[in-house]
Design a protein around this motif. Structure first.
Motif, short mmCIF file in Angstrom:
data_model
loop_
_atom_site.label_atom_id
_atom_site.label_comp_id
_atom_site.label_asym_id
_atom_site.label_seq_id
_atom_site.Cartn_x
_atom_site.Cartn_y
_atom_site.Cartn_z
N ARG A 162 32.66 44.76 -51.99
CA ARG A 162 33.51 45.28 -50.80
C ARG A 162 32.96 44.41 -49.76
NH1 ARG A 162 36.81 49.19 -50.96
NH2 ARG A 162 37.33 50.50 -52.69
N ILE A 163 31.89 44.12 -49.54
CA ILE A 163 31.23 43.32 -48.31
C ILE A 163 32.12 42.17 -48.11
CG2 ILE A 163 29.39 42.24 -47.10
CD1 ILE A 163 27.75 44.58 -48.11
N LEU A 164 32.26 41.30 -49.35
CA LEU A 164 32.67 39.98 -49.28
C LEU A 164 34.24 40.14 -49.41
CD1 LEU A 164 30.32 38.34 -51.67
CD2 LEU A 164 30.42 38.07 -49.29
N PHE A 165 34.70 41.01 -49.82
CA PHE A 165 36.37 40.84 -50.21
C PHE A 165 37.40 42.17 -49.76
CE2 PHE A 165 34.34 38.51 -53.53
CZ PHE A 165 34.62 37.03 -53.14
N ARG A 166 36.67 43.23 -49.90
CA ARG A 166 37.37 44.46 -49.25
C ARG A 166 36.46 45.50 -48.68
NH1 ARG A 166 42.06 45.28 -51.91
NH2 ARG A 166 42.02 47.57 -51.75
N PRO A 167 36.48 45.11 -47.19
CA PRO A 167 35.44 45.82 -46.45
C PRO A 167 35.63 47.11 -45.74
CG PRO A 167 36.70 43.99 -45.19
CD PRO A 167 36.86 43.68 -46.65
N GLY A 168 36.71 47.69 -46.61
CA GLY A 168 36.93 48.97 -45.88
C GLY A 168 36.06 49.85 -46.86
N ARG A 169 35.83 51.24 -46.22
CA ARG A 169 35.09 52.17 -46.94
C ARG A 169 33.63 51.89 -47.13
NH1 ARG A 169 34.76 55.84 -51.30
NH2 ARG A 169 33.95 57.71 -50.32
N LEU A 170 32.81 51.45 -46.28
CA LEU A 170 31.36 50.91 -46.29
C LEU A 170 30.80 51.95 -45.66
CD1 LEU A 170 31.86 47.08 -45.92
CD2 LEU A 170 31.09 48.05 -47.94
#
Length: 186
Positions: A162-170
């Motif tokens: 998620r950090i690298l490719f889909r940063p939503g909902r972190l």
């Protein structure tokens, strides 16, 4: 070029590494990484540029080495009394640190100057060591514990993806959901 040793060097080598790393951190804060050069770092560290090139190869490998050192956890995971609580606290902190602007920059630098995967492996080892500490405490308390690799797959891998490719909902809720999923395997 041969891979750098993963253990911290001693003596003069340790002093050179620390002064060069400190110079990189200071110069990035002062002038930014986009204008940073090996001669600038060498001058600040009090070494010759050839020392930097000999040890790190190029600026990107140096930035990668500094990033890996900065990604090393400074403390062990919190002991909150249960596997779930310890893992949730660790996962929230891990997500928060890695998803921060400086964490993202360190991840980028660690991977860009890592042609053989050594630095990525070291960063992964840091996370596994933290998970092992949580697992060991839980096992001593008599709690059932999932395998380290399963927790890496269920908690660390989705966070990094998620950090690298889909940063939503972190957010903390996401970290807790990952822990719940990992523990539901038990």
């Amino acid at each position: 070029m041969s891979p750098r040793p993963m253990t911290r060097p001693g003596g003069r080598s340790a002093r050179v590494q620390e002064s060069v790393h400190a110079a990189v951190r200071e110069l990035v804060a002062e002038v930014g990484r986009d204008v940073l050069t090996v001669p600038m770092v060498a001058a600040r560290a009090g070494v010759t540029p050839s020392t930097v090139y000999r040890r790190w190869g190029d600026l990107q490998e140096l930035l990668s080495d500094v990033a890996v050192e900065r990604l090393r956890p400074e403390t062990g995971p919190a002991d909150l009394g249960s596997l779930r609580d310890d893992l949730e606290a660790w996962a929230e902190q891990f997500l928060d640190e890695m998803a921060s602007p400086s964490g993202r920059a360190y991840i980028r630098d660690a991977l860009l100057g890592d042609p053989d995967g050594t630095n990525a492996g070291q960063c992964s080892a840091y996370a596994a060591e933290q998970i092992d500490a949580v697992r060991d405490r839980a096992a001593r308390r008599g709690e059932p514990v999932p395998d380290t690799e399963a927790m890496m797959d269920d908690i660390v891998a989705p966070i990094m993806y998620r950090i690298l490719f889909r940063p939503g909902r972190l957010d903390a809720g996401y970290a807790r959901e990952l822990v719940a999923h990992a523990l539901n395997r038990l």
